[in-house]
Motif scaffolding. Structure first.
Motif, mmCIF file in Angstrom:
data_model
loop_
_atom_site.group_PDB
_atom_site.id
_atom_site.type_symbol
_atom_site.label_atom_id
_atom_site.label_comp_id
_atom_site.label_asym_id
_atom_site.label_seq_id
_atom_site.Cartn_x
_atom_site.Cartn_y
_atom_site.Cartn_z
ATOM 1 N N GLU A 64 0.832 -1.211 0.000
ATOM 2 C CA GLU A 64 0.000 0.000 0.000
ATOM 3 C C GLU A 64 0.862 1.253 0.000
ATOM 4 O OE1 GLU A 64 -3.656 -0.190 2.272
ATOM 5 O OE2 GLU A 64 -3.293 -2.300 2.717
ATOM 6 N N ARG A 65 1.871 1.229 -0.866
ATOM 7 C CA ARG A 65 2.748 2.383 -0.985
ATOM 8 C C ARG A 65 2.770 2.848 -2.447
ATOM 9 N NH1 ARG A 65 8.785 2.086 -0.982
ATOM 10 N NH2 ARG A 65 8.347 3.503 -2.685
ATOM 11 N N ASP A 66 3.300 4.055 -2.640
ATOM 12 C CA ASP A 66 3.472 4.551 -4.004
ATOM 13 C C ASP A 66 4.588 3.801 -4.694
ATOM 14 O OD1 ASP A 66 1.528 6.422 -3.788
ATOM 15 O OD2 ASP A 66 2.886 8.068 -3.232
ATOM 16 N N LEU A 67 4.600 3.909 -6.004
ATOM 17 C CA LEU A 67 5.772 3.437 -6.743
ATOM 18 C C LEU A 67 6.957 4.323 -6.361
ATOM 19 C CD1 LEU A 67 4.109 3.120 -10.240
ATOM 20 C CD2 LEU A 67 5.164 1.218 -9.010
ATOM 21 N N PRO A 68 8.165 3.810 -6.462
ATOM 22 C CA PRO A 68 9.327 4.684 -6.282
ATOM 23 C C PRO A 68 9.312 5.774 -7.362
ATOM 24 C CG PRO A 68 9.979 2.366 -6.282
ATOM 25 C CD PRO A 68 8.550 2.422 -6.723
ATOM 26 N N PRO A 69 10.073 6.860 -7.186
ATOM 27 C CA PRO A 69 10.117 7.903 -8.212
ATOM 28 C C PRO A 69 10.514 7.310 -9.567
ATOM 29 C CG PRO A 69 11.355 8.548 -6.263
ATOM 30 C CD PRO A 69 10.965 7.137 -6.058
ATOM 31 N N PRO A 70 10.112 7.974 -10.665
ATOM 32 C CA PRO A 70 10.306 7.398 -12.007
ATOM 33 C C PRO A 70 11.716 6.881 -12.281
ATOM 34 C CG PRO A 70 8.973 9.365 -12.152
ATOM 35 C CD PRO A 70 9.368 9.243 -10.716
#
Lengths: 436, 505
Positions: B352-358
């Protein structure tokens, strides 16, 4: 740093090894002890470096038949002009970008075998690469690779570092019953990073940073040219009956090899300067590993981009320059290490290209092509029968093979690695008089 | 599209693909469907699918096409023809050094857009409710593999990606037709360069070998004749559209796969799509992608039958596949090695976390061996055990650390060129990946109960019991540190994400 201690601690703490430690602790301990001792053992014994030219190298513009009228007719725009060729004799010479190969040839360290291929050649990249990787006939599909079968037959024990492939993918040639051999892209990242201990900073090698920055998201830092359709060719995956057991085994191999590799590669390299190209850096790493005395018998590196259907000239020239310069630097390094007599380099490509150029200033998939061996103990010069380029002597417009690639494998297995070739190749192939 | 007209209950599924009975449907089956048809999900998402029953769950996952799209494509995907014409003109009418400067600028812009494109697609996989469509697009991308390393133009890569999204569940001949005229493909396999006098064989060969029939089901003559049939099809470099010029087409007689005539590109595609091998080839490949194993002969025959029953449309065909009992068999469930994209996206969803930065995501996927829009060659990714070797497995273990705690050990990515100078001293560590919310995943109330901690991890991340030895090791770790502080809880999670079981789905 007490490696044995940290390793044991790690095996104990981490579930990766934890599961195996509980079932086969003796196996882990004995392998690990041998790996620790292996650094001395590796100082003797022959080493083979396999160099894959992925995409189908244009053999005719590599070892150029500059005195041949059929070549001139078939290559009105792509043909290398006679005066530019690095002449070996009245008939043959290297592409002008292959100065590295020419020097090696002049120093007596390079042998070329004409028109290496196999009967009923297949023009699919993937099928032909598979045939070369497995050492099979073109009408038989094999899964295990010829190097994997060599490991199975000739390399007892559990040492995973008997074969090292430089890159992200394990070559199909390594596939075998025991699945030995490891893959490694960059040694400084080849480790399990422990979290939150403040120890997860890397000793970043400046050259590697440079290379990475130059690479961006490209697979290998190359400028993708017209040959860009085939960047890498690892070969088909081998279906493993039990994926979980396969993962467990690989996790163990990774752990067992990672400390050793990193210890060897963090020592300063003696080898002088290499080109910053991807292939140059792969060979630099291999030189470093050889210098570190690993027990490794086979190293494997790959150079992609040879699928030159369009605008071949510049791309091919760049690739050959990179290949020749990197190989030359590698040999210089090995000489300085006093290791050249223990090392044999063998190039191969899944096929050569069509004799006649196409209308897009490129060449399409072909068949047989020259294969190169480089090392300190070989018979330099041109070997085998030169291809007959007369249109009526071609197979579907391609170079007909005069030497079966498995004869080269048999030569390497029997006369270099010192093992019978029949169990590995599943047939009898006559070795060639290439080595001394 | 075709799915609603040809409602699947009107047609009985082939025997080898008979539907999973409702009583066999459970939470494990729902998790399996969500893993394979999409990118996995949280315990809550699995529970909602489980409540729908097999038919409802498949319908629900596949029927989200018309939900509002909250992730619009980057602005540069809209080609402004006037600007494009101006750029081409400027490139033409200038000095060599100025041209090189413009080219360098354009390349820098393309690299930036390339990163945005990958990031956009990953976000769709991660956040779009219609993740089924993104997974299917990923299949087609691997099948009709095309690499930005040769195509260069992110706009064209995006268009191809949209093609898969819009037509990937449509009809087979339609898809072959569109991909043959796809600008990125025209560039990638050199059709844009092919000439009547001496046709380029690249596209013709891969069409037969990799896209539609498979190696061994055509002759070399079929390849050269197909290359002739494709002549005249090329790319308009201004509009970036496919163009067919009959005057540049070799209209002579040809013999292809037993058919004779002055075959043109569209007739060639009809011949190929109608060939007896093509249905078997593409359906077996789809099965292998979703099931993780090759079909048995009975299943393979059933797949062809279902495909033909549904007029060779992939949407209704996949509905049969996802509902089939065979898809939920023990040979299939929890035995597929996750692709790097699957691993990254699924782990972020489960954590339930964001993807890492691009750039960090790209760097991870590069290390693991799967860069979207840059497959290693025209065959796409081999998949299966080819994902795993000592190198990639160590990277997977270190990815687990990064997703849990935010610590990233990989070197920074990207060209540090600035005004022709390379920037030096870029930090080796890329910060900012961010960790997960440990308090939500392993709440304080669980931290002093080792057995419950491990059970919670199993339920969320594996969907069943972890292999007995690994479970024992996790439990011992939890017991030795009870109650777990944040660092220890993170380590426990990280270790669970390093198990062989977690590499499988």
């Amino acid at each position: 740093m007490n490696t044995v201690h940290t390793r044991r601690q790690f095996l104990k703490q981490s579930v990766l090894g934890g599961s195996l430690a509980a079932t086969v602790p003796a196996f882990i301990a004995s392998t690990f002890e041998r790996l620790q001792a292996g650094q001395d053992r590796g100082k003797e014994g022959p080493i083979l470096v396999v160099l894959q030219l992925a995409g189908g190298n244009d053999g005719l513009n590599t070892l150029v038949p500059h005195g041949n009228d059929h070549y001139r007719k078939a290559r009105p725009t792509l043909g290398i002009p006679s005066p530019a060729v690095l002449r070996l004799d009245d008939q043959f010479g290297f592409h002008p970008a292959l100065k590295g190969f020419k020097s090696l040839y002049d120093e007596g360290h390079l042998a070329a075998v004409h028109a290496v291929g196999y009967p009923n050649p297949n023009r699919s990249h993937f099928r032909s690469a598979e045939i070369w990787a497995t050492g099979s006939s073109s009408d038989r599909v094999e899964r295990h690779g010829w190097i994997g079968r060599y490991f199975d037959n000739a390399c007892a024990g559990e040492d995973p570092t008997v074969g090292i492939a430089i890159g992200r993918q394990q070559p199909q040639a390594f596939a075998g019953t025991a699945s030995k051999g490891i893959s490694m892209e960059r040694p400084e990242n080849y480790r399990f990073v422990e979290g939150s201990t403040g120890r997860n900073r890397m000793d970043e090698d400046e050259k590697h940073t440079y290379r990475e920055m130059a690479g961006s998201m490209d697979a290998d830092g190359d400028e993708a040219g017209s040959g860009g359709t085939i960047g890498a060719l690892a070969g088909g995956g081998v279906v493993h009956p039990d994926p979980r057991a396969f993962l467990e085994r690989t996790a163990l191999d990774a752990q067992l090899s990672s400390d050793l590799i990193r210890r060897v590669t963090t020592r300063p390299s003696a080898g002088g300067s290499y080109p910053t190209t991807a292939i140059g850096q792969s060979l630099r790493l291999i030189g470093q590993l050889i210098g570190g005395g690993l027990p490794t018998r086979i190293y494997y590196a790959s150079q992609g981009g040879y699928d030159t259907h369009t605008r071949q000239k510049d791309t091919h020239e760049r690739l050959l320059r990179e290949l020749g310069d990197a190989t030359h630097a590698f040999v210089k390094d090995l000489k300085a290490q006093g290791a050249l007599d223990r090392v044999l380099i063998m190039t191969f490509s899944e096929f050569g290209r069509r004799v006649s150029e196409n209308a897009s200033a490129g060449t399409d998939h072909g068949a047989a092509a020259p294969l190169f061996l480089v090392g300190g103990r070989l018979k330099p010069g041109l070997h085998g029968t030169a291809p007959d380029l007369a249109p009526e002597r071609r197979v579907r417009g391609d170079v007909r093979h005069s030497t079966d690639f498995r004869q080269v494998y048999a030569t390497v297995l029997e006369r270099w690695l010192g093992t019978p070739s029949k169990p590995v190749l599943g047939g009898t192939f006559t070795p060639l008089p290439l080595l001394v | 599209m075709a799915a609603s007209k040809n409602s699947s209950e009107m047609k009985q599924a082939p025997a080898a693909l008979k539907p999973l009975p409702a009583h066999a449907w459970n939470r494990g089956a729902a998790a399996h469907l969500l893993n394979r048809a999409a990118f996995g999900g949280t315990p809550g998402e699995i529970d909602s699918l489980a409540a729908l029953g097999p038919e409802g769950a498949v319908r629900s996952l596949m029927g989200r096409r018309n939900l509002p799209d909250t992730l619009p494509a980057p602005a540069w995907t809209q080609l402004d023809l006037a600007t494009r014409a101006e750029t081409l003109r400027a490139m033409r009418d200038t000095t060599e050094s100025e041209r090189q400067k413009l080219q360098r600028e354009r390349q820098r812009e393309q690299r930036q857009q390339g990163v945005e494109l990958v990031s956009w697609w990953l976000r769709r996989m991660h956040q779009s409710p219609d993740a089924f469509r993104e997974k299917l697009a990923l299949f087609w991308h691997g099948h009709f593999a095309t690499s930005s390393e040769k195509v260069r133009e992110p706009l064209l890569m995006w268009r191809q990606n949209q093609l898969f999204r819009e037509h990937g569940d449509g009809e087979w001949l339609n898809l072959l037709d569109r991909i043959t005229r796809d600008p990125a493909m025209l560039i990638y396999l050199d059709q844009a360069q092919s000439k009547m006098t001496q046709p380029n064989e690249n596209y013709a060969r891969e069409l037969l070998e990799l896209f539609a029939l498979g190696e061994g089901h055509y002759t070399e003559t079929d390849v050269t004749e197909s290359a002739r049939a494709l002549t005249g099809l090329t790319l308009d470099r201004l509009t970036y559209e496919a163009r067919y010029n009959p005057r540049k087409h070799d209209a002579g007689r040809k013999t292809i796969l037993g058919h004779e005539g002055p075959i043109d590109p569209w007739q060639l595609l009809q011949i190929v799509a109608a060939h007896c091998r093509s249905a078997a080839f593409i359906t077996a490949k789809l099965w292998t992608f979703y099931a993780g194993v090759e079909p048995t002969p009975a299943v393979a025959a059933g797949l062809v039958e279902a495909f033909e029953q549904h007029d060779r449309a992939f949407g209704p065909f996949l509905e049969v596949l996802f509902r089939s009992e065979a898809f939920y068999s023990p040979d299939v469930v929890q035995r597929q090695i996750k692709s790097p994209v699957q691993l990254l996206v699924q782990a972020c969803r489960q954590l339930e976390r964001d993807l890492p930065p691009p750039t960090v995501s790209l760097q991870v996927l590069k290390a693991l061996g799967q860069i979207p829009f840059a497959p290693p060659n025209v065959k796409g990714w081999d998949g299966g055990t080819a994902w795993i070797n000592t190198n990639t497995l160590l990277h997977r273990h270190n990815l687990a650390l990064m997703l849990v705690t935010g610590e990233n050990s990989l070197p920074a990515l990207g060209r540090g060129r600035k005004g022709g100078q390379r920037r030096r001293g870029t930090p080796a560590l890329t910060a900012g990946a961010g960790g997960c919310d440990l308090a939500a995943l392993l709440p304080p109330s669980l931290r002093s109960k080792p057995e419950e901690c491990v059970a919670a991890i199993e339920q969320r991340f594996i969907g069943r019991s972890i292999h007995v030895q690994d479970r024992k090791a996790l439990l011992e770790f939890a017991e030795a540190h009870t109650p777990l502080d944040d660092t220890e809880a993170a380590t426990l999670l990280r270790l669970a994400l390093c198990t062989p079981d977690y590499q499988l789905c």
